[in-house]
Design a protein around this motif. Structure first.
Motif, short mmCIF file in Angstrom:
data_model
loop_
_atom_site.label_atom_id
_atom_site.label_comp_id
_atom_site.label_asym_id
_atom_site.label_seq_id
_atom_site.Cartn_x
_atom_site.Cartn_y
_atom_site.Cartn_z
N UNK A 63 75.19 61.47 73.43
CA UNK A 63 74.70 61.75 72.08
C UNK A 63 73.68 62.88 72.10
N UNK A 64 73.69 63.69 71.07
CA UNK A 64 72.75 64.79 70.94
C UNK A 64 71.69 64.40 69.92
N UNK A 65 70.54 63.99 70.42
CA UNK A 65 69.44 63.61 69.56
C UNK A 65 68.25 64.52 69.79
N UNK A 66 68.51 65.80 69.76
CA UNK A 66 67.42 66.76 69.95
C UNK A 66 66.65 66.91 68.65
N UNK A 67 65.43 67.33 68.78
CA UNK A 67 64.59 67.52 67.60
C UNK A 67 63.67 66.33 67.38
N UNK A 68 62.88 66.41 66.32
CA UNK A 68 61.89 65.37 66.06
C UNK A 68 62.50 64.11 65.47
N UNK A 69 63.31 64.25 64.45
CA UNK A 69 63.93 63.07 63.83
C UNK A 69 65.25 62.81 64.54
N UNK A 70 65.28 61.82 65.37
CA UNK A 70 66.45 61.58 66.21
C UNK A 70 67.67 61.21 65.41
N UNK A 71 67.51 60.32 64.47
CA UNK A 71 68.70 59.88 63.75
C UNK A 71 68.38 59.22 62.43
N UNK A 72 67.16 59.16 62.04
CA UNK A 72 66.80 58.63 60.74
C UNK A 72 67.05 57.14 60.57
N UNK A 73 67.00 56.37 61.64
CA UNK A 73 67.16 54.93 61.54
C UNK A 73 68.59 54.46 61.46
N UNK A 74 69.54 55.29 61.82
CA UNK A 74 70.95 54.92 61.79
C UNK A 74 71.25 53.91 62.91
N UNK A 75 71.71 52.69 62.56
CA UNK A 75 71.96 51.67 63.58
C UNK A 75 72.90 52.13 64.69
N UNK A 76 73.95 52.85 64.36
CA UNK A 76 74.90 53.30 65.39
C UNK A 76 74.21 54.26 66.36
N UNK A 77 73.33 55.11 65.84
CA UNK A 77 72.62 56.05 66.70
C UNK A 77 71.62 55.33 67.59
N UNK A 78 70.96 54.30 67.07
CA UNK A 78 70.04 53.52 67.89
C UNK A 78 70.80 52.85 69.03
N UNK A 79 71.95 52.28 68.73
CA UNK A 79 72.77 51.66 69.77
C UNK A 79 73.23 52.69 70.79
N UNK A 80 73.57 53.89 70.34
CA UNK A 80 73.94 54.98 71.25
C UNK A 80 72.78 55.32 72.18
N UNK A 81 71.58 55.42 71.63
CA UNK A 81 70.41 55.74 72.44
C UNK A 81 70.19 54.69 73.52
N UNK A 82 70.33 53.41 73.14
CA UNK A 82 70.16 52.35 74.11
C UNK A 82 71.22 52.44 75.21
N UNK A 83 72.47 52.65 74.82
CA UNK A 83 73.54 52.78 75.82
C UNK A 83 73.31 53.97 76.72
N UNK A 84 72.90 55.09 76.14
CA UNK A 84 72.65 56.30 76.90
C UNK A 84 71.52 56.07 77.91
N UNK A 85 70.56 55.23 77.55
CA UNK A 85 69.44 54.90 78.43
C UNK A 85 69.82 53.81 79.44
N UNK A 86 71.07 53.31 79.37
CA UNK A 86 71.53 52.29 80.30
C UNK A 86 71.02 50.90 79.96
N UNK A 87 70.71 50.67 78.72
CA UNK A 87 70.15 49.39 78.28
C UNK A 87 71.10 48.70 77.31
#
Length: 85
Positions: A8-32
């Protein structure tokens, strides 16, 4: 595009604006996983899911999710935290 690896590309200050799918992506990308995080902080996986989906609020869980995802609560839950900067 290689569909085997999703970064996922979450560059910049506002990563995803609270989007649940993006939060789940961030967790997966972090291996969590939500289950692992729930066990680590002593809550149910359902609680993690409810906070990510915006159904429930918990500062403790929101901070744990942000830390596990490698970001801040300001970026991951902007609707709740931007007003308090």
């Amino acid at each position: 595009m290689n569909r085997d690896i999703y970064t996922p590309d979450y560059s910049g200050n506002a990563l995803h604006g609270g989007d649940p799918a993006a939060i789940k992506d961030l967790l997966r990308f972090a291996g969590q996983t939500q289950s692992d995080l729930a066990r680590e902080i002593g809550v149910t996986r359902s609680m993690i899911h409810q906070v990510i989906d915006g159904v429930s609020r918990s500062d403790f869980v929101e901070k744990a999710i942000a830390e596990a995802a490698g970001t801040t609560v300001f970026a991951i839950f902007p609707a709740w935290y931007q007003a308090h900067e």
